[in-house]
Design a protein around this motif. Sequence first.
Motif, mmCIF file in Angstrom:
data_model
loop_
_atom_site.group_PDB
_atom_site.id
_atom_site.type_symbol
_atom_site.label_atom_id
_atom_site.label_comp_id
_atom_site.label_asym_id
_atom_site.label_seq_id
_atom_site.Cartn_x
_atom_site.Cartn_y
_atom_site.Cartn_z
ATOM 1 N N VAL B 133 0.830 -1.208 0.000
ATOM 2 C CA VAL B 133 0.000 0.000 0.000
ATOM 3 C C VAL B 133 0.866 1.260 0.000
ATOM 4 O O VAL B 133 0.351 2.369 0.133
ATOM 5 N N GLN B 150 -2.815 8.292 4.068
ATOM 6 C CA GLN B 150 -1.888 7.265 4.551
ATOM 7 C C GLN B 150 -2.540 6.426 5.641
ATOM 8 O O GLN B 150 -2.408 5.198 5.660
ATOM 9 N N GLN B 152 -5.684 5.767 6.033
ATOM 10 C CA GLN B 152 -6.665 4.849 5.488
ATOM 11 C C GLN B 152 -5.981 3.669 4.801
ATOM 12 O O GLN B 152 -6.459 2.541 4.859
ATOM 13 N N ARG B 153 -4.821 3.925 4.166
ATOM 14 C CA ARG B 153 -4.106 2.806 3.549
ATOM 15 C C ARG B 153 -3.568 1.847 4.613
ATOM 16 O O ARG B 153 -3.572 0.635 4.431
ATOM 17 N N ILE B 156 -6.400 -0.311 5.638
ATOM 18 C CA ILE B 156 -6.645 -1.399 4.685
ATOM 19 C C ILE B 156 -5.626 -2.509 4.903
ATOM 20 O O ILE B 156 -5.974 -3.688 4.977
ATOM 21 N N THR B 173 -13.546 6.839 1.694
ATOM 22 C CA THR B 173 -12.899 8.083 1.256
ATOM 23 C C THR B 173 -13.665 9.330 1.688
ATOM 24 O O THR B 173 -13.268 10.440 1.362
ATOM 25 N N GLU B 183 -5.336 8.027 -3.917
ATOM 26 C CA GLU B 183 -4.366 7.044 -3.448
ATOM 27 C C GLU B 183 -5.055 5.876 -2.757
ATOM 28 O O GLU B 183 -4.608 4.738 -2.848
ATOM 29 N N VAL B 184 -6.169 6.152 -2.070
ATOM 30 C CA VAL B 184 -6.895 5.073 -1.398
ATOM 31 C C VAL B 184 -7.656 4.234 -2.423
ATOM 32 O O VAL B 184 -7.645 3.004 -2.381
ATOM 33 N N VAL B 187 -5.453 1.747 -4.210
ATOM 34 C CA VAL B 187 -5.189 0.534 -3.422
ATOM 35 C C VAL B 187 -6.376 -0.415 -3.517
ATOM 36 O O VAL B 187 -6.224 -1.625 -3.718
#
Lengths: 395, 249
Positions: B133, B150, B152-153, B156, B173, B183-184, B187
């Motif tokens: 990620v 970042q 949220q990644r 995940i 999001t 970016e999310v 992923v």
Amino acid sequence: MTALWRALRRGLFANPLDGLITIALLLLLGHGIRALVHWAVHQAQWTVIKANSTLLALGRYPEPDRWRLWLVLALLCSASGLSWGLLRGPGWPRPDRISATALSLLAGLLPLALDLEPRVRWSWLALAALLLIWRWAVGHCRPALPPWLLRCWPLIWPLVYLLGMALIAGCPGLKPVPPTLWGGLLLTLVEACFAWLMCFPLGVLLALCRRSDLPLLRWGAVVYIELIRGAPLITLLFLGQNMLGFVLPGGLSPDRVWRAAWVLTLFAAAYVAEAVRAGLASVPRGQIEAARALGLNPLQTQARVVLPQALKVALPSLVGQFITLFQDTTLLSLIGLMDLLGTARSVLANPQFLGRNAEVYLVLAVLFWSCCTALALGSRALERRLRHEPSATQP
Amino acid sequence: MTLAERPALISVRDVHKWYANGHHVLRGVDLDVAQAEVVVIMGPSGSGKSTLLRTFNGLEEIQQGRIVIDGIELSDDLRQIDAVRREVGMVFQQFNLFPHLTVLDNLVLAPVLVRGRHKDAVRQQALELLERVGIHEQAHKFPGQLSGGQQQRVAIARSLCMEPRILLFDEPTSALDPEMVQEVLQVMQGLARGGMTMVVVTHELRFARQVADRVVLMADGMVVEVAPPEQFFTSPQHPRSQQFLSQIS
């Protein structure tokens, strides 16, 4: 220097009225200090403290067994030095240098001022040295220590307590010294430490019960907390002395000293519970949901996700509670225990020292003030440590 | 195999949820999600889409109906719920990372505690996931030191570290600044391509159009339309779908 002068002028003499107030207050303050110094040097008779310093410190703890107390002190100094070193690391920032100097001076000058025998004087110096050596050595090694050790170090305090109590009270192999012979600062510390160690887990348990989904647990905790918080400590202490005797079966009823310690513990637990509850309430619901969604069971969720965050929030009010608890131990003198205040009152009742109240109570106040300040300073260091956690867990 | 022939990983039958005050949030929902399928749930706020998603891992109780996840029926039995939660990961709107743990420890906590795996092995896997990620340099920082995207990644990756069979996304999001949404989503798109079964509640039309196998429109606690994205966005059948699409575009 001129900058300081200008800052002083701006702060204290900004306009004529400010200047007048400043001068008046300075005169008042100067007079107070002059009077205090005059009293301390010319009028006060410090023999009352010199003659009773051992009594105030230990009560009537038997002479041949006092080496055990020195050992306890050595344990305490080692544990303090260890914690200090772990909290601060290899550096010696200014507050640490000041504390170290103050400690050395205290250990060097206080026994001198009290006219203690040379052997005792050297022991005090040795204790201070022990503390500082631990601080230096552990602080020096800290970066190399494994993280699990850094996480487990608070556990040495219960351990020190158990060892210390075994030494004070006696254990298999050591002659027992009954609690009736403990007194002065020793008794105050024994009571306070017991209550500190026991009220914390009890309080956390109560706070968790209060937020439980089971109505019986929740209402039980609410009733307990509200009952305790609704009564003044002194009535509970009297109640404890008189009631525990016939509530508990004969053999189980603890003696007066431990009865009082339990009442202090149960009292403080209710307040600790409220502080922890406030911390628990500050943890967002999403944290619990995330933990549950990851499959953690309710116990793991509380222990690994909720409590660590809640306790961090509750820390300042918990320390406040601990300091209050320490000061509350003075109430023990009212139920006839020979704690620091009780011993002081017995000294003042001695015709030889009649009317020496000011000297004795001043020393008592300074003693309490130093203990509480040390607690507050330690907790502030702990808070800072927790706030800067990134560096603490970096491999 | 076409979608319809694959076995259903999530099977929802006539699910109702109401509160003691009489508020009826789910009114007879039926839905099947197949293995490796990506289902996007859309709908106006208050339509019950988040609530439905949260019933899939037992964060919300249901009052009537059946939910079967990977052959395990969700009931009041806590062991069943725990078994389901081991297989179903969830990503929240507010990330819900544990602020007192480092990014790496956020990932390692659950596999060690819940699956009883060895810490070193999980660490290794966690670092690989963080690399996937794109945030392995931040592994030893705390969540508060990262940007929303970042975080949220990381969230995940934390779900993935439990090696779930299904991932649920609850408006992943919506709490992000616009420049971090992509970016999310990237992923998530990568996960979908890798064959992860996903149910996503979102307002991101582009994601629904490009990634979803089916789009579900919910309104007033009911599923009003289920359709492949191209059909849903070009010729919605139900008047509520037409109304919803005209409101958001």
